[in-house]
Write a protein that holds these residues in place. Structure first.
Motif: not given
Lengths: 499, 208
Positions: B73-78, B160-161, B171-175, B201-203
């Motif tokens: 889970t990610t926060s609102v501000d990522l 940021q995720t 899956y998650t995209n992170s920068t 990706y979450l395996r």
């Protein structure tokens, strides 16, 4: 001769200045070089080794997973070449790739589920050499309590830290100092390979899909929590609601024409689901490939063979001599099942008490026909019947009579033809009243399955191509997803040992 | 042979000295300025690469935890990420550890439970929680309350995720970006130029 004033002293000053300048520049250059090499060490060698060691570990996991799958798909060659000791299969280390990655893996059965299907735990480790200098990175200087990279990427410079600290199996026993030839990184993963049961979805088609009728629907229920109730699927407050909208349809192709209402998810493999997609209550995901391996006859060595009858004619009744068990059913080998054959299977009775009775029948030819009356099969209450057939199957829906009402008690398995030019078929035709139907499951991954008319079906099917043109009412029993022998394995869990 | 009576005495005039001093001063000033500039530039480049290494470290940490994660889970501000990971190792205080203290630190044998969504592999009654968040100039990783600083930079690292959850996969995209000490094309442009992207990706959530 004229002597000029102190020329040697002036030259020495110049030399000193030049030497100092060179020294200063060299120090600066060396500093730059040191930093650059350290960064390069970290960015190129250590980060790469960190990632490659995971690739190696996962490759080892895949090697073991492939062997686990063979326990069903290629039994004679499963774990061939592996060492078996103390209930654990161990694979000798494998070196591969241009960077000499190394992996070794082991697999053991850690649990056997109520269906008798083993669950495998796979532990694999991958090792990658760390090129470059034997140094930690500069970023370990972040703070007094912060070790930066070495906290994440643990490099074994001289000794395998894991074996020395936790033991080879990571269980805090047999810790030993094992030297390494070159600096290396090792990562360890643990996978759980879970058996895939045959009936995890209402309809699973390995090929194309067409259907059902425009007024048809697929919904679900869970027989262990109560009988089917058509109102539950539209009653969100009902605790059974979640089980009423699990009539999932899975299609392993892009050719999918969906009609009617699906109270569940629809998955395709590259498709764009067409027609009435608004009638799908669940998720539409067009990127879900799966494989349906050919189905072969299970190992019957431990089954309880009963020689008579060996053929099903006009009216044949089977009354087993014993109750049997799920893992050791009464086993009949039937060489012929006439076009309009009628088969009745009764339970075993002891002193007037009906026993839960397990029966398996292997029909080496066709069952019934896709025209005329077709086969009639009646299975009495308390009978758990599995019918395996090598040929085709043809029957009217009303003539598949499962008196228990539980689909799991009448299971049909189509054995995949070994000749690829032979197309197996399963034809279920309408007959009787509009609501005539049956409770049964079909697992025939190589067969084209056709349903004519609009029978009321409780159960599940797995087939190659699926075609249905009628307004079928299809109720998937979610209790089926934990029933039946494993047909394949999937990786159900993934953890990394980060020590 | 006739020797000269003495070494010839010679010197510079004040004007010559002043000119020489001026030229030397200019050369010295130029050298010092160049040296300081070089040092600043070197520091900036060094800082840049050091921060890049921290970017990679954050990404590697995140990818490792997301790969083995059960949910993200990610926060609102990522900028804060919470990963639920299997409790693979027996910890002090766990029921197994109380029953058998020597089991602390050893891997658990998984158990299977049947839920409404099918069979589920469990390593303990409850999973571990791993949180990534910004703390001042640092990025910290908190696992079961234990705080570890995984990156610390004056370059304003900003992770940021985005968590993408589909029907049967996640899956998650992170920068990760940072603001270099030396900026030439404006702050926005210089920050954008440092972006590092990653998809993990979450395996434990697979299709099919």
């Amino acid at each position: 001769m004229k002597i000029t004033g102190r020329p040697d002293a002036e030259q020495a000053n110049v030399l000193i200045c030049v030497v100092c300048t060179i020294a200063i520049v060299s120090v600066i250059g060396a500093n730059v070089l040191l930093n650059c090499v350290t960064r390069f060490n970290a960015a190129s060698s250590q980060v790469r080794a960190w990632k490659e060691s995971l690739y190696a570990a996962e490759a080892g996991g895949d090697i073991a997973y492939a062997e686990v799958r063979k326990t069903i798909l290629d039994r004679t060659n499963a774990f061939s070449g592996w060492t078996y000791s103390g209930g654990v299969y161990t694979k000798a280390p494998v070196t591969f790739g241009g960077n000499n990655l190394k992996t070794n893996s082991r697999a053991d059965t850690f649990w056997v589920d109520p269906n008798g299907n083993p669950w495998y735990r796979i532990r694999s480790q991958g090792t990658a050499p760390v090129m470059g200098l034997k140094r930690v990175t500069m970023d370990d200087r972040m703070g007094p309590n912060t070790r930066g990279d070495s906290l994440l990427r643990k490099i074994d410079f001289n000794y395998d830290h894991f074996t020395a600290t936790y033991g080879a199996n990571g269980d805090n026993t047999n810790q030993t100092l094992v030297s390494v030839n070159t600096p290396q990184m090792t990562r360890r993963v643990e996978l759980v390979a879970a058996p895939m049961t045959p009936f995890e979805a209402a309809i699973k088609a390995g090929g194309t899909f067409y259907g059902l009728g425009s007024a048809a629907y697929v919904d679900s229920f869970r027989s262990t929590t109560g009988a089917y109730d058509p109102n539950v699927r539209n009653t969100p407050t009902d605790p059974r609601f979640v089980d009423a909208r699990a009539g999932t349809v899975e299609i392993n192709s892009a050719i999918a024409t969906i009609m009617g209402s699906i109270f569940g998810n629809v998955y395709t493999n590259g498709g764009s689901v067409t027609k009435n997609t608004t009638s799908i209550t669940g998720v539409i995901d067009n990127n879900v490939p799966f494989s349906l391996p050919p189905f072969t006859m299970p190992d019957v060595t431990n089954w309880s063979f009963v020689s008579n009858p060996s053929a099903v004619g006009g009216n044949t009744t089977i009354s087993p001599p014993a109750a049997g068990t799920a893992s050791r059913p009464n086993y009949y080998l039937v060489s012929s099942f006439s076009t309009n054959g009628v088969l009745t299977v009764n339970p075993y009775v002891v002193n007037g008490t009906v026993q839960e009775t397990y029966v398996a029948i292997h029909v080496t030819g066709d069952i019934g026909s896709n025209s005329g009356q077709g086969a009639t099969i009646t299975t009495a209450n308390h009978v758990h019947l599995q019918i395996y057939f090598d040929g085709n199957f043809g029957a009217k829906a009303q003539n598949i009579i499962n008196q228990s009402g539980y689909a799991g008690n009448l299971q049909f398995y189509g054995i995949s033809p070994t000749d690829p030019s032979v197309q197996q078929t399963v034809d279920l035709n309408s007959g009787g009243s509009a609501s005539a139907g049956f409770a049964a499951v079909f697992y025939a991954p190589s067969a084209n399955l056709t349903i004519n008319g609009g029978p009321d079906i409780t159960g599940a099917v797995v087939c190659k191509n699926f075609y249905s043109n009628g307004n079928v009412h299809w109720h998937y029993d979610r209790a089926l997803d934990a029933m039946g022998d494993a047909v394949d394995y999937r990786v159900a869990s993934y953890v990394e040992d980060t020590r | 042979m006739k020797l000269s009576a003495s070494i010839k005495q010679s010197g510079s005039t004040l004007a010559e000295l002043m000119v020489g001093l001026s030229i030397s001063s200019v050369i010295a000033a130029a050298a010092i300025t160049a040296s300081v500039g070089l040092q600043k530039s070197f520091n900036a480049v060094d800082q840049f690469f050091a921060t890049q290494m921290q970017q990679i470290r954050i990404i590697d940490y995140l990818a490792r935890d997301v790969n083995r994660g059960l949910a993200v889970t990610t926060s609102v501000d990522l900028q804060s990420v919470t990963v639920s990971v299997p409790n693979y190792l027996i910890q002090a205080g766990d029921a197994e550890a109380i029953a058998n203290p020597s089991s602390i630190g050893t891997p658990r044998t998984p158990t299977i439970s049947y839920t409404t969504t099918g069979p589920q592999v469990n390593y303990s009654a409850s999973p571990s929680s791993v949180v990534y968040q910004i703390n001042g100039m640092s990025i910290v990783r908190i696992e079961n309350g234990v705080v570890t600083t995984i990156a610390s930079s004056t370059d304003q690292l900003v992770p940021q995720t985005t968590d993408v959850e589909l029907a049967n996969t996640e899956y998650t995209n992170s920068t990760i970006t940072f603001q270099p000490v030396f900026t030439s094309g404006g702050q926005t442009a210089s920050r954008t130029g440092t972006t590092l992207c990653s998809t993990a990706y979450l395996r434990n959530k697979r299709r099919g």
